[in-house]
Enzyme design. Structure first.
Site, PDB file in Angstrom:
ATOM      1  N   LYS A  71     -14.022  -3.738   2.270  1.00 14.01           N
ATOM      2  CA  LYS A  71     -14.869  -2.591   1.905  1.00 14.01           C
ATOM      3  C   LYS A  71     -16.355  -2.899   2.061  1.00 14.01           C
ATOM      4  O   LYS A  71     -17.143  -2.024   2.412  1.00 14.01           O
ATOM      5  CB  LYS A  71     -14.600  -2.175   0.459  1.00 14.01           C
ATOM      6  CG  LYS A  71     -13.256  -1.482   0.252  1.00 14.01           C
ATOM      7  CD  LYS A  71     -13.131  -0.985  -1.180  1.00 14.01           C
ATOM      8  CE  LYS A  71     -11.754  -0.473  -1.468  1.00 14.01           C
ATOM      9  NZ  LYS A  71     -11.605   0.038  -2.828  1.00 14.01           N
ATOM     10  N   SER A 108       0.841  -1.210   0.000  1.00 17.16           N
ATOM     11  CA  SER A 108       0.000   0.000   0.000  1.00 17.16           C
ATOM     12  C   SER A 108       0.870   1.252   0.000  1.00 17.16           C
ATOM     13  O   SER A 108       1.829   1.369   0.766  1.00 17.16           O
ATOM     14  CB  SER A 108      -0.901   0.005   1.238  1.00 17.16           C
ATOM     15  OG  SER A 108      -1.618   1.216   1.275  1.00 17.16           O
ATOM     16  N   ASP A 122     -14.064   6.189  -4.212  1.00 12.92           N
ATOM     17  CA  ASP A 122     -13.480   5.590  -5.423  1.00 12.92           C
ATOM     18  C   ASP A 122     -14.119   6.167  -6.691  1.00 12.92           C
ATOM     19  O   ASP A 122     -13.429   6.436  -7.676  1.00 12.92           O
ATOM     20  CB  ASP A 122     -13.675   4.065  -5.423  1.00 12.92           C
ATOM     21  CG  ASP A 122     -12.661   3.354  -4.529  1.00 12.92           C
ATOM     22  OD1 ASP A 122     -11.578   3.922  -4.277  1.00 12.92           O
ATOM     23  OD2 ASP A 122     -12.951   2.227  -4.078  1.00 12.92           O
ATOM     24  N   THR A 140      -9.652  -0.995   2.750  1.00  7.46           N
ATOM     25  CA  THR A 140      -9.304  -1.557   1.446  1.00  7.46           C
ATOM     26  C   THR A 140      -9.557  -3.060   1.428  1.00  7.46           C
ATOM     27  O   THR A 140     -10.146  -3.607   2.371  1.00  7.46           O
ATOM     28  CB  THR A 140      -7.852  -1.155   1.060  1.00  7.46           C
ATOM     29  OG1 THR A 140      -7.613  -1.562  -0.288  1.00  7.46           O
ATOM     30  CG2 THR A 140      -6.798  -1.767   1.964  1.00  7.46           C
ATOM     31  N   LEU A 167      -7.488   0.471 -13.903  1.00  6.79           N
ATOM     32  CA  LEU A 167      -7.481   0.896 -12.498  1.00  6.79           C
ATOM     33  C   LEU A 167      -6.220   0.452 -11.766  1.00  6.79           C
ATOM     34  O   LEU A 167      -5.864   1.013 -10.730  1.00  6.79           O
ATOM     35  CB  LEU A 167      -8.714   0.340 -11.769  1.00  6.79           C
ATOM     36  CG  LEU A 167      -9.908   1.292 -11.640  1.00  6.79           C
ATOM     37  CD1 LEU A 167     -10.314   1.874 -12.971  1.00  6.79           C
ATOM     38  CD2 LEU A 167     -11.083   0.609 -10.985  1.00  6.79           C
ATOM     39  N   GLY A 223     -14.553  -6.905 -15.100  1.00  2.00           N
ATOM     40  CA  GLY A 223     -14.480  -7.164 -13.661  1.00  2.00           C
ATOM     41  C   GLY A 223     -15.809  -6.848 -13.000  1.00  2.00           C
ATOM     42  O   GLY A 223     -16.632  -6.092 -13.562  1.00  2.00           O
ATOM     43  N   ASN A 261     -17.117 -10.477 -16.714  1.00  2.00           N
ATOM     44  CA  ASN A 261     -16.330 -10.932 -15.563  1.00  2.00           C
ATOM     45  C   ASN A 261     -16.049 -12.423 -15.688  1.00  2.00           C
ATOM     46  O   ASN A 261     -16.843 -13.159 -16.270  1.00  2.00           O
ATOM     47  CB  ASN A 261     -17.111 -10.665 -14.264  1.00  2.00           C
ATOM     48  CG  ASN A 261     -16.246 -10.827 -13.034  1.00  2.00           C
ATOM     49  OD1 ASN A 261     -15.128 -10.301 -12.993  1.00  2.00           O
ATOM     50  ND2 ASN A 261     -16.734 -11.535 -12.035  1.00  2.00           N
ATOM     51  N   ARG A 262     -14.879 -12.832 -15.153  1.00  2.98           N
ATOM     52  CA  ARG A 262     -14.517 -14.257 -15.177  1.00  2.98           C
ATOM     53  C   ARG A 262     -15.644 -15.095 -14.565  1.00  2.98           C
ATOM     54  O   ARG A 262     -16.046 -16.102 -15.118  1.00  2.98           O
ATOM     55  CB  ARG A 262     -13.206 -14.427 -14.387  1.00  2.98           C
ATOM     56  CG  ARG A 262     -12.726 -15.832 -14.271  1.00  2.98           C
ATOM     57  CD  ARG A 262     -11.453 -15.883 -13.487  1.00  2.98           C
ATOM     58  NE  ARG A 262     -11.597 -15.369 -12.104  1.00  2.98           N
ATOM     59  CZ  ARG A 262     -10.643 -15.405 -11.201  1.00  2.98           C
ATOM     60  NH1 ARG A 262      -9.465 -15.914 -11.506  1.00  2.98           N
ATOM     61  NH2 ARG A 262     -10.853 -14.941  -9.983  1.00  2.98           N
TER      62      ARG A 262
HETATM   63  P1  NAP Z   1     -11.965  -7.367  -5.977  1.00  2.00           P
HETATM   64  O1  NAP Z   1     -13.253  -6.940  -5.376  1.00  2.00           O
HETATM   65  O2  NAP Z   1     -11.129  -8.420  -5.327  1.00  2.00           O
HETATM   66  O3  NAP Z   1     -12.286  -7.830  -7.508  1.00  2.00           O
HETATM   67  C1  NAP Z   1     -11.288  -8.415  -8.327  1.00  2.00           C
HETATM   68  C2  NAP Z   1     -11.803  -8.565  -9.754  1.00  2.00           C
HETATM   69  O4  NAP Z   1     -10.735  -9.090 -10.565  1.00  2.00           O
HETATM   70  C3  NAP Z   1     -12.974  -9.558  -9.878  1.00  2.00           C
HETATM   71  O5  NAP Z   1     -13.830  -9.122 -10.912  1.00  2.00           O
HETATM   72  C4  NAP Z   1     -12.240 -10.863 -10.287  1.00  2.00           C
HETATM   73  O6  NAP Z   1     -13.043 -11.766 -10.995  1.00  2.00           O
HETATM   74  C5  NAP Z   1     -11.167 -10.291 -11.208  1.00  2.00           C
HETATM   75  N1  NAP Z   1     -10.034 -11.220 -11.351  1.00  2.00           N
HETATM   76  C6  NAP Z   1      -9.120 -11.537 -10.399  1.00  2.00           C
HETATM   77  N2  NAP Z   1      -8.233 -12.431 -10.904  1.00  2.00           N
HETATM   78  C7  NAP Z   1      -8.627 -12.680 -12.201  1.00  2.00           C
HETATM   79  C8  NAP Z   1      -8.133 -13.523 -13.242  1.00  2.00           C
HETATM   80  N3  NAP Z   1      -7.062 -14.291 -13.060  1.00  2.00           N
HETATM   81  N4  NAP Z   1      -8.761 -13.502 -14.431  1.00  2.00           N
HETATM   82  C9  NAP Z   1      -9.848 -12.720 -14.640  1.00  2.00           C
HETATM   83  N5  NAP Z   1     -10.374 -11.914 -13.685  1.00  2.00           N
HETATM   84  C10 NAP Z   1      -9.770 -11.897 -12.475  1.00  2.00           C
HETATM   85  O7  NAP Z   1     -10.972  -6.118  -6.153  1.00  2.00           O
HETATM   86  P2  NAP Z   1     -11.359  -4.587  -6.412  1.00  2.00           P
HETATM   87  O8  NAP Z   1     -11.358  -3.852  -5.134  1.00  2.00           O
HETATM   88  O9  NAP Z   1     -12.556  -4.543  -7.281  1.00  2.00           O
HETATM   89  O10 NAP Z   1     -10.053  -4.078  -7.225  1.00  2.00           O
HETATM   90  C11 NAP Z   1      -9.811  -4.493  -8.550  1.00  2.00           C
HETATM   91  C12 NAP Z   1      -8.535  -3.815  -9.066  1.00  2.00           C
HETATM   92  O11 NAP Z   1      -8.729  -2.397  -9.094  1.00  2.00           O
HETATM   93  C13 NAP Z   1      -7.310  -4.061  -8.174  1.00  2.00           C
HETATM   94  O12 NAP Z   1      -6.197  -4.236  -9.004  1.00  2.00           O
HETATM   95  C14 NAP Z   1      -7.176  -2.776  -7.378  1.00  2.00           C
HETATM   96  O13 NAP Z   1      -5.836  -2.503  -7.023  1.00  2.00           O
HETATM   97  C15 NAP Z   1      -7.668  -1.755  -8.404  1.00  2.00           C
HETATM   98  N6  NAP Z   1      -8.205  -0.548  -7.747  1.00  2.00           N
HETATM   99  C16 NAP Z   1      -7.599   0.626  -8.010  1.00  2.00           C
HETATM  100  C17 NAP Z   1      -8.065   1.793  -7.441  1.00  2.00           C
HETATM  101  C18 NAP Z   1      -7.379   3.101  -7.760  1.00  2.00           C
HETATM  102  O14 NAP Z   1      -7.604   4.061  -7.027  1.00  2.00           O
HETATM  103  N7  NAP Z   1      -6.606   3.161  -8.832  1.00  2.00           N
HETATM  104  C19 NAP Z   1      -9.167   1.767  -6.566  1.00  2.00           C
HETATM  105  C20 NAP Z   1      -9.795   0.534  -6.311  1.00  2.00           C
HETATM  106  C21 NAP Z   1      -9.279  -0.627  -6.908  1.00  2.00           C
HETATM  107  P3  NAP Z   1     -13.889 -12.921 -10.213  1.00  2.00           P
HETATM  108  O15 NAP Z   1     -15.137 -12.244  -9.743  1.00  2.00           O
HETATM  109  O16 NAP Z   1     -14.122 -13.941 -11.255  1.00  2.00           O
HETATM  110  O17 NAP Z   1     -13.035 -13.409  -9.090  1.00  2.00           O
END
Ligand code: NAP
Length: 291
Positions: A66, A15, A102, A62, A230, A127, A151-152
């Protein structure tokens, strides 16, 4: 009395929030420490309750807490309720208020950094986790013309598309909303016809199993679209590299990260966040960790 703010999550090894939030607090010479509070699931309730103590101003929340945190606090603002997730908690005299910054961060980066106006645009979201929910509702409220969710795990895309469609119907919006299977021909077609693609999966994230992976094949990326990833570490993910190669406009996750943090900073301190200072502290922290 020194006061405290923290980021609550697990794990927090990579982080950068402590770096750029502390830089902003120091800029105003506030006697406040921003710390990384790595919390195991069984200790989440007590960690959230500790935020009520007078020395604590609040916290960022985080992955993976969340959604759970929403049910552990006293009041949740309307947008965070809609999304079903809070990323910011503010302690107001022992009462815990929840917010989701966000979407604000996402939209501000989209407009100010990528110079993209979402109204009436065709969008694909890859996603369906917490970030995708915030992005989906943010874009719907900005009146995009269509939202395709892929989404997967298809059931999660269908569930998000269902929530978005219900909101659209209740608010008499015309946005077309659909869920599509991951890596399907229907999705390739939708990607080819859209104007904005947002990667809300963790594919391409440094030090993950999927560091070298992109959610799209290079020959499916339309050169006229904006590709918004993202993921902020690395600054150029495999998806963004391919998109640049295809001649598309790109934006990574760092501006969003800083803007969502800036909105949280204002909620805790009542002050405008010093964006330039936060940016450079975040960049330095990412460089230090090899981003
Ligand atoms: P999350 O709730 O854990 O969701 C993860 C997503 O990624 C789900 O849709 C998951 O699909 C998919 N995924 C994971 N591994 C995969 C794979 N091997 N193949 C295909 N899909 C896969 O996480 P989140 O909070 O939404 O965050 C998602 C991303 O956004 C992270 O990288 C995070 O760092 C980034 N983010 C960035 C910001 C920013 O301020 N820039 C803010 C928030 C988040 P399934 O449902 O099939 O598991």
């Amino acid at each position: 009395m020194t006061q405290f703010i923290g980021v609550i999550g697990y794990s927090l090894k990579h982080s950068v929030s402590p770096d750029f939030q502390q830089a902003a607090l120091d800029y105003y010479k506030l006697d406040v420490r921003y710390e990384a509070w790595e919390v195991k699931a069984e200790n989440l309730v007590s960690a959230i309750n500790r935020l009520r103590q007078p020395q604590n101003l609040g916290a960022n929340i985080t992955v993976p807490y969340k959604e759970t945190t929403l049910h552990l606090i006293d009041e949740v603002d309307d947008f965070a309720s809609l999304v079903g997730a809070v990323n910011t908690v503010v302690n107001r005299d022992g009462k815990l208020m929840g917010f989701n910054t966000d979407a604000y961060g996402f939209l501000k980066a989209l407009r100010d950094d990528a110079r993209f106006e979402p109204e009436n645009k065709r969008v694909v979201i890859l996603g369906s986790g917490g970030a995708a929910r915030a992005v989906g509702f943010a874009l719907l409220q900005e009146k995009v013309s269509s939202l395709i969710i892929a989404n997967r795990t298809l059931a999660k895309a269908e569930s998000l598309a269902g929530s978005l469609a219900k909101y659209a119907a209740n608010n008499k919006m015309n946005t077309e909303i659909a869920a599509m299977p991951w890596q399907s021909s229907k999705l390739t077609e939708a990607v080819g016809n859209c104007q904005l693609i947002v990667n809300c999966t963790s594919l391409g994230m440094k030090r993950s199993l999927y560091e070298e992976e992109s959610p799209l094949a290079s020959d499916s990326i339309p050169k006229d679209a904006l590709i918004y990833d993202l993921v902020y570490n690395p600054s150029e993910t495999p998806l963004l590299r391919m998109a640049r190669g295809a001649g598309a406009n790109t934006i990574g996750g760092l501006p969003m990260l800083v803007y969502q943090g800036a909105a949280s900073f204002k909620l805790w301190t009542g002050r405008e966040a010093p964006l330039d200072i936060m940016y450079s502290a975040a960049k330095q922290a990412l460089l230090r960790t090899g981003g």
